[in-house]
Design a protein around this motif. Structure first.
Motif, PDB file in Angstrom:
ATOM      1  N   UNK A 133     -18.502 -70.299 -14.024  1.00  0.00           N
ATOM      2  CA  UNK A 133     -19.022 -70.563 -12.689  1.00  0.00           C
ATOM      3  C   UNK A 133     -18.681 -69.370 -11.800  1.00  0.00           C
ATOM      4  N   UNK A 134     -19.688 -68.685 -11.294  1.00  0.00           N
ATOM      5  CA  UNK A 134     -19.495 -67.476 -10.493  1.00  0.00           C
ATOM      6  C   UNK A 134     -18.700 -67.768  -9.217  1.00  0.00           C
ATOM      7  N   UNK A 135     -18.871 -68.938  -8.650  1.00  0.00           N
ATOM      8  CA  UNK A 135     -18.168 -69.285  -7.418  1.00  0.00           C
ATOM      9  C   UNK A 135     -16.659 -69.375  -7.587  1.00  0.00           C
ATOM     10  N   UNK A 136     -16.183 -69.576  -8.808  1.00  0.00           N
ATOM     11  CA  UNK A 136     -14.753 -69.726  -9.058  1.00  0.00           C
ATOM     12  C   UNK A 136     -14.063 -68.415  -9.457  1.00  0.00           C
ATOM     13  N   UNK A 137     -14.813 -67.341  -9.578  1.00  0.00           N
ATOM     14  CA  UNK A 137     -14.219 -66.067  -9.982  1.00  0.00           C
ATOM     15  C   UNK A 137     -13.389 -65.464  -8.860  1.00  0.00           C
ATOM     16  N   UNK A 138     -12.309 -64.804  -9.230  1.00  0.00           N
ATOM     17  CA  UNK A 138     -11.455 -64.101  -8.282  1.00  0.00           C
ATOM     18  C   UNK A 138     -12.020 -62.701  -8.077  1.00  0.00           C
ATOM     19  N   UNK A 139     -12.498 -62.400  -6.906  1.00  0.00           N
ATOM     20  CA  UNK A 139     -13.144 -61.121  -6.639  1.00  0.00           C
ATOM     21  C   UNK A 139     -12.178 -60.021  -6.209  1.00  0.00           C
ATOM     22  N   UNK A 140     -10.902 -60.321  -6.114  1.00  0.00           N
ATOM     23  CA  UNK A 140      -9.941 -59.310  -5.681  1.00  0.00           C
ATOM     24  C   UNK A 140      -9.704 -58.256  -6.754  1.00  0.00           C
ATOM     25  N   UNK A 141      -9.919 -58.597  -8.019  1.00  0.00           N
ATOM     26  CA  UNK A 141      -9.688 -57.662  -9.115  1.00  0.00           C
ATOM     27  C   UNK A 141     -10.986 -57.104  -9.691  1.00  0.00           C
ATOM     28  N   UNK A 142     -12.083 -57.300  -9.002  1.00  0.00           N
ATOM     29  CA  UNK A 142     -13.363 -56.795  -9.488  1.00  0.00           C
ATOM     30  C   UNK A 142     -13.435 -55.284  -9.312  1.00  0.00           C
TER      31      UNK A 142
ATOM     32  N   UNK B 108     -24.403 -35.071 -18.804  1.00  0.00           N
ATOM     33  CA  UNK B 108     -24.656 -35.391 -20.218  1.00  0.00           C
ATOM     34  C   UNK B 108     -23.352 -35.572 -20.978  1.00  0.00           C
ATOM     35  N   UNK B 109     -22.355 -34.724 -20.668  1.00  0.00           N
ATOM     36  CA  UNK B 109     -21.060 -34.838 -21.328  1.00  0.00           C
ATOM     37  C   UNK B 109     -20.375 -36.165 -20.973  1.00  0.00           C
ATOM     38  N   UNK B 110     -20.457 -36.531 -19.697  1.00  0.00           N
ATOM     39  CA  UNK B 110     -19.849 -37.798 -19.264  1.00  0.00           C
ATOM     40  C   UNK B 110     -20.513 -38.999 -19.929  1.00  0.00           C
ATOM     41  N   UNK B 111     -21.823 -38.950 -20.077  1.00  0.00           N
ATOM     42  CA  UNK B 111     -22.527 -40.050 -20.736  1.00  0.00           C
ATOM     43  C   UNK B 111     -22.096 -40.150 -22.199  1.00  0.00           C
ATOM     44  N   UNK B 112     -21.881 -39.013 -22.873  1.00  0.00           N
ATOM     45  CA  UNK B 112     -21.397 -39.037 -24.256  1.00  0.00           C
ATOM     46  C   UNK B 112     -19.993 -39.625 -24.334  1.00  0.00           C
ATOM     47  N   UNK B 113     -19.142 -39.256 -23.384  1.00  0.00           N
ATOM     48  CA  UNK B 113     -17.747 -39.690 -23.412  1.00  0.00           C
ATOM     49  C   UNK B 113     -17.595 -41.154 -22.988  1.00  0.00           C
ATOM     50  N   UNK B 114     -18.246 -41.535 -21.879  1.00  0.00           N
ATOM     51  CA  UNK B 114     -18.013 -42.848 -21.275  1.00  0.00           C
ATOM     52  C   UNK B 114     -19.106 -43.876 -21.541  1.00  0.00           C
ATOM     53  N   UNK B 115     -20.287 -43.417 -21.901  1.00  0.00           N
ATOM     54  CA  UNK B 115     -21.413 -44.321 -22.031  1.00  0.00           C
ATOM     55  C   UNK B 115     -22.233 -44.311 -20.748  1.00  0.00           C
ATOM     56  N   UNK B 116     -23.210 -45.191 -20.659  1.00  0.00           N
ATOM     57  CA  UNK B 116     -24.127 -45.189 -19.521  1.00  0.00           C
ATOM     58  C   UNK B 116     -23.488 -45.705 -18.233  1.00  0.00           C
ATOM     59  N   UNK B 117     -22.488 -46.580 -18.354  1.00  0.00           N
ATOM     60  CA  UNK B 117     -21.834 -47.162 -17.183  1.00  0.00           C
ATOM     61  C   UNK B 117     -20.331 -46.942 -17.263  1.00  0.00           C
ATOM     62  N   UNK B 118     -19.718 -46.670 -16.089  1.00  0.00           N
ATOM     63  CA  UNK B 118     -18.270 -46.453 -16.047  1.00  0.00           C
ATOM     64  C   UNK B 118     -17.749 -46.763 -14.648  1.00  0.00           C
ATOM     65  N   UNK B 119     -16.456 -47.046 -14.563  1.00  0.00           N
ATOM     66  CA  UNK B 119     -15.842 -47.299 -13.257  1.00  0.00           C
ATOM     67  C   UNK B 119     -15.624 -45.967 -12.542  1.00  0.00           C
ATOM     68  N   UNK B 120     -15.394 -46.037 -11.246  1.00  0.00           N
ATOM     69  CA  UNK B 120     -15.165 -44.842 -10.445  1.00  0.00           C
ATOM     70  C   UNK B 120     -13.946 -44.080 -10.960  1.00  0.00           C
ATOM     71  N   UNK B 121     -12.898 -44.783 -11.285  1.00  0.00           N
ATOM     72  CA  UNK B 121     -11.680 -44.155 -11.763  1.00  0.00           C
ATOM     73  C   UNK B 121     -11.929 -43.400 -13.075  1.00  0.00           C
TER      74      UNK B 121
END
Length: 62
Positions: free
Chosen positions: A5-14, A35-48
């Motif tokens: 249930x999406x309403x019950x998720x804790x959004x502080x750690x998202x 291109x190098x970053x996509x090879x290393x991390x994939x198509x999606x990655x966090x800011x950090x």
């Protein structure tokens, strides 16, 4: 599969997850580095993950 249930998720750690190509475009990162970053991390990655894996050219301070 378990239903969450999406309403019950804790959004502080998202984490915000970026499309690597979009992040590179917004921050002026060169296509070769993108291109190098996509090879290393994939198509999606966090800011950090993106910030820790970007290789920036060294500048002389003299």
């Amino acid at each position: 599969m378990k239903h969450t249930d999406i309403g019950k998720l804790d959004r502080t750690h998202a984490k915000h997850v970026w499309d690597v190509a979009e992040y590179c475009r917004r921050n002026g990162i060169h296509k070769a580095e993108e291109k190098r970053l996509i090879k290393v991390l994939g198509k999606y990655a966090s800011t950090h993950e993106l910030q820790m894996n970007i290789v920036r050219p060294q500048t002389r301070t003299r």
